[in-house]
Write a protein that holds these residues in place. Structure first.
Motif, PDB file in Angstrom:
ATOM      1  N   CYS A  36       0.707  -1.270   0.190  1.00 45.51           N
ATOM      2  CA  CYS A  36       0.036   0.055   0.168  1.00 45.51           C
ATOM      3  C   CYS A  36       0.899   1.595  -0.281  1.00 45.51           C
ATOM      4  O   CYS A  36       2.091   1.368   0.672  1.00 45.51           O
ATOM      5  CB  CYS A  36      -0.698  -0.128   1.328  1.00 45.51           C
ATOM      6  N   ARG A  83      -2.679  -3.514  11.209  1.00 43.74           N
ATOM      7  CA  ARG A  83      -3.127  -2.114  11.931  1.00 43.74           C
ATOM      8  C   ARG A  83      -2.343  -2.292  13.284  1.00 43.74           C
ATOM      9  O   ARG A  83      -2.196  -2.917  13.677  1.00 43.74           O
ATOM     10  CB  ARG A  83      -4.432  -2.048  11.937  1.00 43.74           C
ATOM     11  N   THR A  84      -1.290  -0.938  13.119  1.00 40.60           N
ATOM     12  CA  THR A  84      -0.771  -0.348  14.532  1.00 40.60           C
ATOM     13  C   THR A  84      -1.039   0.798  15.024  1.00 40.60           C
ATOM     14  O   THR A  84      -1.334   1.421  14.267  1.00 40.60           O
ATOM     15  CB  THR A  84       0.705  -1.157  14.041  1.00 40.60           C
ATOM     16  N   VAL A 107      -6.651  -6.752   9.708  1.00 41.62           N
ATOM     17  CA  VAL A 107      -7.731  -5.849   9.788  1.00 41.62           C
ATOM     18  C   VAL A 107      -8.284  -6.698   8.696  1.00 41.62           C
ATOM     19  O   VAL A 107      -9.758  -6.499   8.303  1.00 41.62           O
ATOM     20  CB  VAL A 107      -8.056  -4.796   9.845  1.00 41.62           C
ATOM     21  N   ALA A 129     -10.943  -4.097   8.246  1.00 43.32           N
ATOM     22  CA  ALA A 129     -11.346  -2.809   8.352  1.00 43.32           C
ATOM     23  C   ALA A 129     -12.025  -2.926   7.108  1.00 43.32           C
ATOM     24  O   ALA A 129     -12.951  -3.216   6.368  1.00 43.32           O
ATOM     25  CB  ALA A 129      -9.691  -2.664   7.190  1.00 43.32           C
ATOM     26  N   TRP A 135      -7.713   5.053   4.695  1.00 41.60           N
ATOM     27  CA  TRP A 135      -6.664   5.120   5.866  1.00 41.60           C
ATOM     28  C   TRP A 135      -6.317   6.678   6.309  1.00 41.60           C
ATOM     29  O   TRP A 135      -5.757   7.293   5.888  1.00 41.60           O
ATOM     30  CB  TRP A 135      -4.968   4.979   5.109  1.00 41.60           C
ATOM     31  N   TYR A 180      -3.148   4.911  12.514  1.00 39.58           N
ATOM     32  CA  TYR A 180      -3.053   4.245  12.101  1.00 39.58           C
ATOM     33  C   TYR A 180      -1.494   4.412  11.130  1.00 39.58           C
ATOM     34  O   TYR A 180      -1.772   4.778  10.256  1.00 39.58           O
ATOM     35  CB  TYR A 180      -4.074   3.179  11.984  1.00 39.58           C
ATOM     36  N   SER A 181      -1.018   2.689  11.851  1.00 40.91           N
ATOM     37  CA  SER A 181      -0.137   2.860  10.685  1.00 40.91           C
ATOM     38  C   SER A 181      -0.161   1.464   9.628  1.00 40.91           C
ATOM     39  O   SER A 181      -1.113   0.839  10.720  1.00 40.91           O
ATOM     40  CB  SER A 181       1.894   3.405  11.018  1.00 40.91           C
ATOM     41  N   TYR A 182      -0.205   1.364   8.787  1.00 35.54           N
ATOM     42  CA  TYR A 182      -0.534  -0.008   8.577  1.00 35.54           C
ATOM     43  C   TYR A 182       0.948  -0.760   7.576  1.00 35.54           C
ATOM     44  O   TYR A 182       1.822  -0.533   7.612  1.00 35.54           O
ATOM     45  CB  TYR A 182      -1.482   0.042   7.277  1.00 35.54           C
ATOM     46  N   ALA A 216       0.280  -4.857  16.866  1.00 37.10           N
ATOM     47  CA  ALA A 216      -0.484  -5.295  15.471  1.00 37.10           C
ATOM     48  C   ALA A 216      -1.600  -5.829  15.282  1.00 37.10           C
ATOM     49  O   ALA A 216      -1.573  -6.960  15.951  1.00 37.10           O
ATOM     50  CB  ALA A 216       0.094  -5.539  14.495  1.00 37.10           C
ATOM     51  N   LEU A 274      -3.492  -7.346   6.431  1.00 38.74           N
ATOM     52  CA  LEU A 274      -3.085  -6.389   6.393  1.00 38.74           C
ATOM     53  C   LEU A 274      -3.360  -5.952   7.926  1.00 38.74           C
ATOM     54  O   LEU A 274      -4.215  -6.371   8.776  1.00 38.74           O
ATOM     55  CB  LEU A 274      -4.247  -5.131   6.060  1.00 38.74           C
TER      56      LEU A 274
END
Length: 283
Positions: free
Chosen positions: A33, A57-58, A68, A85, A98, A103-105, A65, A55
């Motif tokens: 992504c 997510r954090t 999602v 998600a 996003w 969040y970071s992914y 993490a 995927l």
């Protein structure tokens, strides 16, 4: 790789080490992504045959993490509980919203390679054709020809010809349940199919008079004046006399235990003895 296998990996990451397939994990996906400068839609790359993409997510503030969303075997992406998600797919292209401030992914790739050798195929056949298989079964099958069609056919014929191990016969040989209500046909005592118990007393004997008479090294036990069994004198402690049966348990040992007391004295101290088997020296 089957959808079922990939789905198992998607639902439980730790399961990968227990599966018979080769599993390779990496942080690089087919199309990662692109990180947007600000909030917006983020495109997700497609998975391929034998590939699982997850995927992760954090929270931007830090933390564990969470998976999602996922895509496997080339299928569209889909959200994963408990925090799915919001994935949108159209024409094979998928994306999700996003917000990098929250969040970071990252996208994790899990690639699964088919099992090597014939062990997995053999285990699959034996598991489907039996109630379970062991390594000894696998070795015996391979020794008999393995996946050769003739050997597999011979194994199948042997399974069909084997005598079934039925629970009904096993159960009937070991139980004789008391029925509160009759069902089916009633048997006379000497009819074929009639069933007998091996112990001298049953629950219906509660309250009946018990007599004990010793002759040599044998004690004769009577119920209502009729002899019901003979036992070695050393194995039945009560001395000669008249007693009353206060209770009978038919659920342990040969016939459970029998509680006795003096005639009319069941409300006081009772003596517990084993329910003896029906046996007569002259039988």
């Amino acid at each position: 790789m089957t959808q079922t296998a990939l789905l198992a990996l998607a639902l439980c990451a730790s399961c990968a080490t227990a599966l018979p397939w080769g599993v390779t994990k990496s942080a690089a996906a087919d199309a990662l992504c692109a990180v947007p400068a600000d909030a917006g839609e983020c495109a997700l790359g497609a998975s391929g045959q034998g590939v699982l993409l997850r995927l992760l997510r954090t929270p931007a503030a830090g933390g564990a993490a969470v998976v999602v969303a996922r895509s496997y075997d080339g299928h569209d992406w889909e959200g994963v509980n408990p925090e799915p998600a919001a994935v949108t797919c159209a024409g094979g292209a998928c994306s999700f919203a996003w917000d990098p401030a929250v969040y970071s992914y990252a996208v994790e790739r899990v690639e699964v390679s088919p099992p090597s050798g014939t062990a997995h195929a053999t285990a699959h056949l034996l598991s489907q054709g039996t109630f379970g298989t062991t390594r000894a079964d696998l070795a015996a099958f391979d020794a008999a020809g393995g996946e050769d069609p003739a050997a597999a056919g011979a194994w199948f014929d042997a399974q069909v010809a084997a005598a079934p191990t039925l629970i009904r016969g096993y159960l009937r040989a070991r139980t004789n349940p008391r029925m509160g209500r009759m069902s089916g046909d009633a048997y006379e005592p000497c009819d074929v199919g009639s069933r007998w118990h091996a112990f001298a007393f049953n629950r219906n004997d509660k309250g009946k008079p018990l007599g004990v008479v010793t002759s040599g090294d044998v004690k004769t036990l009577t119920l209502d004046g009729d002899a019901v069994t003979e036992v070695p004198a050393a194995e039945f402690a009560p001395v000669d006399g008249a007693y009353e049966i206060c209770g009978v348990s038919e659920r342990s040992g040969l016939g459970g235990n029998v509680k006795i007391a003096g005639v009319g004295a069941c409300g006081g101290a009772q003596t517990t003895v084993a329910n003896p088997a029906i046996a007569f020296a002259s039988a």
